[in-house]
Write an enzyme that holds these catalytic residues in place. Structure first.
Site, PDB file in Angstrom:
ATOM      1  NE  ARG A  65      -3.599  -2.422   2.712  1.00  0.00           N
ATOM      2  CZ  ARG A  65      -3.292  -3.381   3.295  1.00  0.00           C
ATOM      3  NH1 ARG A  65      -2.233  -3.715   3.948  1.00  0.00           N
ATOM      4  NH2 ARG A  65      -4.367  -4.477   3.224  1.00  0.00           N
ATOM      5  CE  LYS A 101     -14.241   3.517  14.421  1.00  0.00           C
ATOM      6  NZ  LYS A 101     -15.569   3.661  14.304  1.00  0.00           N
ATOM      7  CG  HIS A 174      -5.068  -0.248  -4.376  1.00  0.00           C
ATOM      8  ND1 HIS A 174      -4.337  -0.232  -3.010  1.00  0.00           N
ATOM      9  CD2 HIS A 174      -5.967  -1.396  -4.226  1.00  0.00           C
ATOM     10  CE1 HIS A 174      -4.885  -1.204  -2.162  1.00  0.00           C
ATOM     11  NE2 HIS A 174      -5.607  -1.895  -2.960  1.00  0.00           N
ATOM     12  NE  ARG A 177      -2.871  -3.862  -1.324  1.00  0.00           N
ATOM     13  CZ  ARG A 177      -2.215  -4.668  -0.408  1.00  0.00           C
ATOM     14  NH1 ARG A 177      -1.207  -4.592  -0.130  1.00  0.00           N
ATOM     15  NH2 ARG A 177      -3.194  -5.402   0.464  1.00  0.00           N
ATOM     16  CG  HIS A 200      -5.802  -9.111   1.633  1.00  0.00           C
ATOM     17  ND1 HIS A 200      -6.123  -9.405   0.183  1.00  0.00           N
ATOM     18  CD2 HIS A 200      -5.662  -7.788   1.841  1.00  0.00           C
ATOM     19  CE1 HIS A 200      -5.856  -8.142  -0.502  1.00  0.00           C
ATOM     20  NE2 HIS A 200      -6.002  -7.196   0.650  1.00  0.00           N
ATOM     21  CE1 TYR A 209      -7.869  -5.903  -2.582  1.00  0.00           C
ATOM     22  CE2 TYR A 209      -5.375  -5.664  -3.125  1.00  0.00           C
ATOM     23  CZ  TYR A 209      -6.543  -5.247  -2.447  1.00  0.00           C
ATOM     24  OH  TYR A 209      -6.535  -4.190  -1.554  1.00  0.00           O
TER      25      TYR A 209
END
Length: 232
Positions: A65, A101, A174, A177, A200, A209
């Site tokens: 990333r 988060k 991106h 990736r 992942h 992906y």
């Protein structure tokens, strides 16, 4: 011999040979970022590309990333006893992976698998970076003024390299990736390994992906059907 009905996306040629025609018929329609072909990826990593190319090459080498790429330090490289040919660039300690988060960044070790990408990064570390004159700066990717390269700058440089050979405008950093995952999949690399490489947790994320070619789908289909029809 009677053949079973063809699933969606499969068509039978005369003689009963099954072929895959089009991903849309067999895979749910998902909004995916485009990927780069192998030739386009290696063109981005070519030592003859435009100045400042190395930050994009680092992004390319393991499908990181943008933030992960920006926050790499020189000391994050290490040796892999199982891949001695890569020298000090056999592993990469990604310290700022995407966090859940309320949790700290997730760390992971990424293994080098593409020799051309290792050569590009080694060229930068050993021949290009010293010219900036900031030997004590910890960051791997630094600017001409001695600052750490930021994600926005990676965007700008990628767009310059994308536009120079007139690649499609909808390609974004991106996309690299996605291409990394796709190319490893087409090379037959184990999906669990790829999943760990890109950080992942779920295989379903990895599936989104992947943009394999129809040729790869046909080859995989023939391998899957071969045992069933071996005695026909």
């Amino acid at each position: 011999m009677e053949y079973p009905p063809s699933p969606a996306g499969l068509r039978r040629r005369p003689g009963g040979e099954a072929v895959f025609q089009g991903r849309a018929a067999a895979v749910p329609r998902l909004r995916r970022r485009p990927g780069l072909t192998r030739g386009e990826v290696q063109a981005q990593g070519s030592p003859r590309r435009l100045p400042g190319r190395h930050s994009v090459q680092g992004h390319l080498r393991v499908g990181l990333r943008r933030t992960e790429t920006s926050k790499l330090d020189v000391v994050d490289f290490g040796r892999n006893p199982q891949a001695r040919q890569f020298g000090r660039y056999g592993t990469l300690n990604v310290r700022y992976g995407k966090a859940k988060k309320g949790q700290p960044p997730r760390r992971r070790n990424v293994l080098s698998v593409m020799d051309w990408a290792v050569e590009a990064v080694a060229d930068y570390v050993e021949n290009v970076r010293p010219r900036f004159g900031f030997p004590d700066h910890p960051a791997l990717w630094i600017t001409e003024r001695g600052g750490r390269l930021q994600p926005g700058s990676i965007n700008d440089r990628f767009e310059a390299y994308r536009d120079a050979p007139k690649l499609p405008k909808d390609l974004v950093p991106h996309s690299i990736r996605h291409s990394y995952v796709t190319h490893l999949t087409e090379d037959g690399v184990d999906r669990r390994f790829i999943q760990q490489q890109v950080g992942h947790e779920c295989d379903s994320s990895l599936a989104i992906y992947t943009h394999v070619s129809d040729d790869f789908m046909n080859t995989s289909l023939h391998k899957a059907l071969a045992p069933a029809f071996a005695g026909a």
